[in-house]
Design a protein around this motif. Structure first.
Motif, mmCIF file in Angstrom:
data_model
loop_
_atom_site.group_PDB
_atom_site.id
_atom_site.type_symbol
_atom_site.label_atom_id
_atom_site.label_comp_id
_atom_site.label_asym_id
_atom_site.label_seq_id
_atom_site.Cartn_x
_atom_site.Cartn_y
_atom_site.Cartn_z
ATOM 1 N N GLY A 188 53.799 24.668 -23.875
ATOM 2 C CA GLY A 188 53.033 23.452 -23.649
ATOM 3 C C GLY A 188 51.716 23.390 -24.388
ATOM 4 O O GLY A 188 51.023 22.368 -24.343
ATOM 5 N N VAL A 189 51.347 24.465 -25.089
ATOM 6 C CA VAL A 189 50.101 24.480 -25.859
ATOM 7 C C VAL A 189 50.354 23.843 -27.226
ATOM 8 O O VAL A 189 51.381 24.097 -27.859
ATOM 9 N N GLU A 190 49.420 23.019 -27.687
ATOM 10 C CA GLU A 190 49.618 22.288 -28.937
ATOM 11 C C GLU A 190 49.713 23.228 -30.133
ATOM 12 O O GLU A 190 48.944 24.179 -30.256
ATOM 13 N N ASN A 191 50.665 22.969 -31.005
ATOM 14 C CA ASN A 191 50.804 23.685 -32.272
ATOM 15 C C ASN A 191 49.822 23.071 -33.261
ATOM 16 O O ASN A 191 49.946 21.906 -33.638
ATOM 17 N N ILE A 192 48.834 23.862 -33.694
ATOM 18 C CA ILE A 192 47.779 23.365 -34.586
ATOM 19 C C ILE A 192 47.692 24.299 -35.791
ATOM 20 O O ILE A 192 47.433 25.496 -35.638
ATOM 21 N N ASN A 193 47.917 23.783 -36.985
ATOM 22 C CA ASN A 193 47.814 24.629 -38.171
ATOM 23 C C ASN A 193 46.364 24.721 -38.652
ATOM 24 O O ASN A 193 45.475 24.027 -38.148
#
Length: 211
Positions: A188-193
């Motif tokens: 549920g944690v946002e995937n952030i590049n």
């Protein structure tokens, strides 16, 4: 299924990465679940420069140890991003390579180039003078792990001096990353590049980090 090895070239990997202020619990689980990894990746530090473009979210350009590295976005599958190394270049960089490969990766109007080649300092001057580009100083302190045959990392990152924390898992196999996300409690944690995280920190994107 081939086994991933840290530091070795493989086919393009899928990545889960996120950024925020505190991932202590997940980092502790990652360390406990990790299989032994080479000593050279236990703890690493580096100073890098990322070139941020207001108009580009598809090509990730960074400079480390006097070399430029560009990775290009390929696709997103099940929420995981795939990136592929596009080019590596060393300074001085020829005008032709800037015209043909590097400035097209930034997706901006190309500046007038009058020299046949550009040193690191001359290249950074081009970036500083461009209205849509910004050179951002990044310091990374990275701790490497291997969980479920995925290459994992916890990093303390300074973005122009602002401290954030990153945690990630990458592999050629989607299922292995998804299992690792579950195991280290990052569901549920946002995937952030890196591109998106840096843009959020420097104000190019009006979005928060994961925490």
């Amino acid at each position: 299924m081939s086994e991933l090895k840290i530091g070795e070239i493989s086919k393009p990997r899928f990545e889960f990465r996120t950024f925020g202020q505190d991932f202590t619990a997940s980092a502790e689980r990652m360390a406990r679940l990790s299989m032994p990894v080479p000593e050279k990746v236990w703890h690493r530090e580096s100073d890098e420069i990322y070139i941020m473009s207001r108009t580009n979210d598809l090509n990730n350009t960074k400079i480390r140890d006097g070399k430029m590295d560009v990775k290009s976005y390929v696709t997103t599958t099940d929420g995981l991003e795939q990136w592929d190394p596009k080019l590596k270049a060393e300074f001085p960089i020829s005008k032709q390579q800037l015209v043909d490969e590097i400035f097209p990766a930034f997706m901006v109007e190309q500046p007038e180039l009058i020299e046949s080649e550009y040193s690191f300092d001359a290249f950074i001057a081009l970036i500083d003078n461009h209205p849509d580009l910004q050179a951002v100083k990044i310091h990374k302190e990275r701790f490497g792990y291997m969980v479920n045959n995925t290459i994992c990392e916890v990093a303390n990152v300074l973005v122009n001096g602002a401290k954030i924390v990153s945690i990630n898992s990458e592999s050629t196999e989607l299922e292995d990353i998804q299992q690792t996300i579950k195991d280290v409690k990052l569901e549920g944690v946002e995937n952030i590049n890196y591109l998106q995280a840096i843009k959020r920190i420097i104000g190019m994107k009006n979005l928060p980090l994961a925490n």
